[in-house]
Design an enzyme around this catalytic site. Structure first.
Site, PDB file in Angstrom:
ATOM      1  N   HIS A   1      43.394  39.799  36.565  1.00 17.19           N
ATOM      2  CA  HIS A   1      44.729  40.404  36.626  1.00 17.19           C
ATOM      3  C   HIS A   1      44.731  41.538  37.638  1.00 17.19           C
ATOM      4  O   HIS A   1      43.669  41.990  38.107  1.00 17.19           O
ATOM      5  CB  HIS A   1      45.180  40.913  35.252  1.00 17.19           C
ATOM      6  CG  HIS A   1      44.340  42.031  34.699  1.00 17.19           C
ATOM      7  ND1 HIS A   1      44.558  43.360  35.010  1.00 17.19           N
ATOM      8  CD2 HIS A   1      43.287  42.028  33.838  1.00 17.19           C
ATOM      9  CE1 HIS A   1      43.683  44.120  34.380  1.00 17.19           C
ATOM     10  NE2 HIS A   1      42.895  43.330  33.655  1.00 17.19           N
TER      11      HIS A   1
ATOM     12  N   CYS B   1      37.473  42.522  32.034  1.00 15.89           N
ATOM     13  CA  CYS B   1      38.332  41.696  32.873  1.00 15.89           C
ATOM     14  C   CYS B   1      37.924  41.802  34.341  1.00 15.89           C
ATOM     15  O   CYS B   1      37.144  42.675  34.733  1.00 15.89           O
ATOM     16  CB  CYS B   1      39.788  42.121  32.719  1.00 15.89           C
ATOM     17  SG  CYS B   1      40.490  41.724  31.116  1.00 15.89           S
TER      18      CYS B   1
END
Length: 439
Positions: A364, A383
């Site tokens: 992301h 992430c």
């Protein structure tokens, strides 16, 4: 396309009706054995080093076991033989017998006459409705239904001879004994070359080999494939190599009438076709802190990234994009973090999200505060944080089923069922549920 998850059966939906033709005695296993749109799962990034799962933001077999004896198998007289024996004794024989329960609706209803031939047979739902089609043999010696029955339905069978007749009743498999299956691929959609096929059954499966034989998958390059059971209701299938790009995959699960164990009967076949798109592959290297993207074998971009910090390292290995969204809400509470914790963060909307694990690893757009360290330091909760243009590229070009491989974080792989980590299992070990890799 978001990942599909099993949904409860809709009690108001019409019940499936079995077709007249019975399933063949042996199903050919597919050369390549695999929706309802689901929401992205909860928020967060990755599981902490302890391995505790948490919610993140947001379709070669062994030796088959001997099947349960079927009608006509050694030591068990077939329905036809039983009825004919009764006829020789001078009585009309019907199968299923009067008062029978849980009759498999794909199995035919039989009426055998005694010395006096049958002149007529009518089979209809007890609650009313059109008669079930059937065929009376020449001379009236036997009547056989030629149309499938409905599930969870009571039937009345009436027959006549030249001098009399009779009536019997029975009911088919009840709702409590029906089994359905959900596939994780949607009809007509496009998936990446690494899409793993998952089947989730509504009831525990005992006869696993029979279920595997009922799955036929064609296309996708013709590679050999294998099944791996993750629990008593969940099985996955993957080819030895990833699907060939720009091909079609056709999946058939011939479940109707199949006994999966404990008298649980499949209530419908499921057929799906999907397209395999271009080959998209991304490699994330912690040593250089970059993501390199390939399309059909050609490098199309290299982007700086930040990975999980030392307390929340990113897992390694091949991961499959499960679902995507242009934005999604990330909450520290999904990681059991509260204000005052050194790892706590303010709730925010992440942009251009691509999920890699069920527990919460994503690609992301990194927060503005993390943008200055892209390519130089790891500050995420597991992430893969990217620049705005990098995250947008992955979101817009890649798709569910594409593979993102993470290297050199010093942390093990995610469990293979925490997402679709099946490609981390060597194909020769894929069907062995006891085999354990680096996770």
């Amino acid at each position: 396309m978001p990942r599909s998850f099993p949904l409860p059966a809709d009690p108001s939906a019409p019940r499936p009706v079995a077709p007249a033709a019975l399933p063949g005695p042996a199903r050919r296993r597919g050369l390549l054995a695999a929706g309802t749109v689901a929401l992205l799962l909860a928020t967060g990034c990755a599981a902490p080093p302890s391995g505790d799962a948490h919610a993140g933001p947001g379709e070669p077999a062994g030796t088959p076991a001997a099947p349960a004896p079927s009608a006509g198998s050694a030591g068990t007289p077939s329905p036809t033989a039983t009825a004919e024996a009764a006829a020789l004794r001078g009585a009309v024989e019907v199968l299923p017998g009067d008062g029978a329960l849980e009759h498999n609706p794909v199995e035919p209803v039989l009426v055998h006459a005694g010395p006096e031939p049958l002149s007529g047979v009518v089979l209809r739902p007890a609650a009313g409705g059109a008669p079930v089609a059937g065929e009376l043999a020449e001379g009236g010696s036997r009547w056989t239904s030629t149309e499938g029955l409905a599930f969870d339905t009571a039937y009345v069978l009436e027959w006549t001879t030249g001098t009399g007749g009779g009536t019997s009743t029975f009911s088919t498999v009840s709702a409590a004994h029906e089994v359905d299956v959900r596939l994780n691929v949607a009809e007509g959609q496009v998936y990446g070359t690494g899409q793993v096929l998952e089947l989730r059954f509504s009831e525990p499966v005992v006869h696993r080999e029979a279920v595997e034989r009922a799955v036929v998958v064609e296309g996708g390059g013709g590679h050999a494939g294998a099944f791996r059971w993750y629990d008593e209701r969940t099985v996955r299938y993957r080819p030895a190599e990833r699907w060939d790009p720009h091909t079609e995959v056709r999946v058939r699960v011939e479940l109707l009438g199949l006994d999966v164990g404990h008298g649980m009967i499949g209530n419908a076949d499921v057929h799906r076709s999907f397209t395999v798109g271009a080959e998209h592959y991304a490699q994330v290297d912690n040593r250089t802190k970059t993501l390199t993207a390939w399309v059909d074998g050609e490098v199309v971009g290299t982007f700086p990234v930040t990975l999980g910090n030392p307390d929340w390292p990113s897992t390694t290995g091949k991961k499959v994009i499960m679902e995507q969204a242009p934005s999604y809400l990330f909450k520290a509470s999904s990681l059991d973090l509260a204000p005052g914790d050194p790892h706590w963060y303010e709730t925010f909307w992440a942009s251009n999200v691509s999920r890699l694990t069920a527990s919460g690893e994503f690609v992301h757009e990194a927060l503005p505060s993390a943008q200055p360290v892209l390519g130089t330091a790891n500050v995420s909760h597991g992430c893969i944080g990217m620049s705005p243009e990098g995250a947008e590229f992955v979101h817009d070009v890649f798709r569910p089923g594409d593979v993102v491989e993470v290297l050199h974080t010093g942390y093990p792989q995610a469990d293979p069922d925490d997402g679709y980590g099946d490609w981390n299992i060597p194909f020769e070990h894929y069907a062995d549920e006891s085999w354990h890799g680096d996770w």
